[in-house]
Design a protein around this motif. Sequence first.
Motif, PDB file in Angstrom:
ATOM      1  N   PRO A  37       4.338   1.448  -5.048  1.00 33.32           N
ATOM      2  CA  PRO A  37       4.032   0.587  -6.194  1.00 33.32           C
ATOM      3  C   PRO A  37       5.200  -0.319  -6.604  1.00 33.32           C
ATOM      4  O   PRO A  37       5.004  -1.240  -7.377  1.00 33.32           O
ATOM      5  N   GLN A  42      -3.622  -7.888  -3.694  1.00 37.35           N
ATOM      6  CA  GLN A  42      -4.499  -7.057  -4.516  1.00 37.35           C
ATOM      7  C   GLN A  42      -4.937  -5.857  -3.697  1.00 37.35           C
ATOM      8  O   GLN A  42      -4.763  -5.815  -2.482  1.00 37.35           O
ATOM      9  N   GLN A  43      -5.495  -4.889  -4.352  1.00 40.71           N
ATOM     10  CA  GLN A  43      -5.889  -3.668  -3.666  1.00 40.71           C
ATOM     11  C   GLN A  43      -6.865  -3.953  -2.526  1.00 40.71           C
ATOM     12  O   GLN A  43      -6.792  -3.347  -1.457  1.00 40.71           O
ATOM     13  N   ALA A  44      -7.763  -4.908  -2.723  1.00 46.99           N
ATOM     14  CA  ALA A  44      -8.760  -5.219  -1.711  1.00 46.99           C
ATOM     15  C   ALA A  44      -8.158  -5.679  -0.379  1.00 46.99           C
ATOM     16  O   ALA A  44      -8.768  -5.480   0.671  1.00 46.99           O
ATOM     17  N   ASN A  45      -6.987  -6.278  -0.412  1.00 46.76           N
ATOM     18  CA  ASN A  45      -6.342  -6.698   0.834  1.00 46.76           C
ATOM     19  C   ASN A  45      -5.104  -5.833   1.138  1.00 46.76           C
ATOM     20  O   ASN A  45      -4.193  -6.269   1.823  1.00 46.76           O
ATOM     21  N   ASP A  46      -5.087  -4.642   0.579  1.00 50.60           N
ATOM     22  CA  ASP A  46      -4.047  -3.641   0.827  1.00 50.60           C
ATOM     23  C   ASP A  46      -2.673  -4.112   0.373  1.00 50.60           C
ATOM     24  O   ASP A  46      -1.667  -3.685   0.915  1.00 50.60           O
ATOM     25  N   TRP A  47      -2.610  -4.994  -0.606  1.00 50.53           N
ATOM     26  CA  TRP A  47      -1.377  -5.444  -1.238  1.00 50.53           C
ATOM     27  C   TRP A  47      -0.405  -6.138  -0.289  1.00 50.53           C
ATOM     28  O   TRP A  47       0.669  -6.512  -0.703  1.00 50.53           O
ATOM     29  N   SER A  90       0.820  -1.204   0.000  1.00 55.34           N
ATOM     30  CA  SER A  90       0.000   0.000   0.000  1.00 55.34           C
ATOM     31  C   SER A  90       0.857   1.258   0.000  1.00 55.34           C
ATOM     32  O   SER A  90       0.416   2.310  -0.437  1.00 55.34           O
ATOM     33  N   ARG A 125       2.980  -5.780  -5.232  1.00 49.57           N
ATOM     34  CA  ARG A 125       2.330  -5.030  -6.319  1.00 49.57           C
ATOM     35  C   ARG A 125       2.799  -5.512  -7.686  1.00 49.57           C
ATOM     36  O   ARG A 125       2.062  -5.434  -8.656  1.00 49.57           O
ATOM     37  N   ASN A 137       4.769  -4.412 -10.134  1.00 51.22           N
ATOM     38  CA  ASN A 137       4.608  -3.484 -11.250  1.00 51.22           C
ATOM     39  C   ASN A 137       5.831  -3.511 -12.158  1.00 51.22           C
ATOM     40  O   ASN A 137       6.461  -2.499 -12.424  1.00 51.22           O
TER      41      ASN A 137
END
Length: 167
Positions: free
Chosen positions: A121, A157-162, A118, A126, A128
């Motif tokens: 990146p 993933q974003q839903a679990n704050d990465w 979070s 993440r 990336n």
Amino acid sequence: RQAFAHAIDRETIAELYGPAGRPTTNNLVAPPPYNSPNIFYEFDLEQAKTLLDEAGWRDTDRDGVRDKDDVKMKVVFQTTVNESVQQTQQIVKEDLESIGVEVELKIVDPSIMFGPGSANPDSAPRFNADLQEFAARSASPDPSGYMQWWTCSRIPQQANDWGVFLN
């Protein structure tokens, strides 16, 4: 993906680690023997080039980098600040460039790479980049905590704050 697998010289990478170094698979439990069928892609630059040609990736402008539909074949390969992984990164870069792939090396400070997704990146969760290298191991002889990283419910993933991947 198969072309990249054929283009990476795992034997040379294994030599970086001395007598204990050996090519392995990304097998989480116990790597099979190196010569197991259907596990390893043989280091074969000509096969790698053929696969890319067949997929339509050719160096149409003769600049040394393959392209398709006016898009250059370029990958970003990130790893941490560490001598052995950076040596590996250089070997992979040279291998991929020999088949016409442009490779941008990205070095990420370990506090960022292994920090919370979070916050940055460039953290490992993440991902990336196109390629990423780091080492992870179980902190305990009981592998259950480590093995949880590789379950579907723990996909960063974003839903679990990465963050669940490395926590």
